[in-house]
Each structure stands twice: as structure tokens, then as C-alpha cells.
Scaffold this active site. Sequence first.
Site, PDB file in Angstrom:
ATOM      1  N   CYS A  44     102.850  18.213  18.738  1.00  0.00           N
ATOM      2  CA  CYS A  44     102.803  18.369  17.277  1.00  0.00           C
ATOM      3  C   CYS A  44     104.065  19.058  16.762  1.00  0.00           C
ATOM      4  O   CYS A  44     104.579  18.712  15.699  1.00  0.00           O
ATOM      5  CB  CYS A  44     101.542  19.129  16.864  1.00  0.00           C
ATOM      6  N   THR A  45     104.568  20.009  17.533  1.00  0.00           N
ATOM      7  CA  THR A  45     105.808  20.690  17.158  1.00  0.00           C
ATOM      8  C   THR A  45     106.983  19.717  17.252  1.00  0.00           C
ATOM      9  O   THR A  45     107.824  19.661  16.344  1.00  0.00           O
ATOM     10  CB  THR A  45     106.033  21.921  18.055  1.00  0.00           C
TER      11      THR A  45
END
Length: 153
Positions: free
Chosen positions: A42-43
Site C-alpha cells: 500500500c505504501t
Amino acid sequence: MKPYIKPDMKFKITPEGTISGTELSEMKFILYVYPKDNTSACTLEANEFADVYEAFKNLGYEIFGISKDTLSSHLKFKAKYELPFELISDTEKELLNALGVMKEKKMYGKTVMGTVRSTFVFDKGLKMIAEYRDIKAPGHAETVLEAVKAFSA
């Protein structure tokens, strides 16, 4: 195609406000759905969308990330990675369910409801013009950008 976002819907959005379906209907935007703030994929995805943010803006598109994380979590995530776009908090999973991105997943041998990483491209009037479901994060932002360039040509 059914309307996923209705004008009367309201969502919590960074920094500390709300955005309505009516407001969204007035813009072209990318809505990328991700499972959880501060996780590796997600990062990576958030940073890749941040890297191409100006290119999307130049094509007339805004970017919004959305997950079931709290607004407080989003604020920390946005600040930590200096994300140039806003994040929508859907703790009630209203839009996530409407988009059909909440699915059963296996985690440590148990079946749980999880968020399927997906991206949706909307034109003005909340008209969805592209959708990418169950995608892998690496390189995805660039894929979406190339598609938007083709739509805009």
C-alpha cells in the site's frame, strides 16, 4: 452501469473534512482502493501515485486513495510519505461495498473479509470510464496514467 457513487453520499477526507458525491461529480478523478495504511504494498502504491500526481493533474484528473482506515490513520500516513493527494476514510465500508471490493480472503488459514486492491477512473458526472480490479501494486500507477493519456488524446 450502476452508479457506485451517489450525489448524497458523504465521506471523511484528509485533512479533516468531508467530500460529497456531488462534489466528486464535478471532477475527473482516479479512485485507488487499497487495504491498509503503512503496509508495504500500500505504501509502494501510494508513493507511485504520488510520483505521477502532477502528470494526472496536467490531464485534468485528481487522485484519491480510499481504504477502511480511520481519518487519523490517513493523516499520519499522508504526512509520513508527503502524499500530494487526499485520502478518503470509509470505515463503514459504504463505498467499498458499493464498488464490490470487499471480498473473502484467506489469512493465516482463516477466512476474513478484506479489501481487494482496485482502481477506478471517473469522468465528470461520476461516469466510470475504466476499472482495474485485483491488481498488483508495482507499476500500477504508471499503467493507469498511460490509459488516462489514451482517453485524453
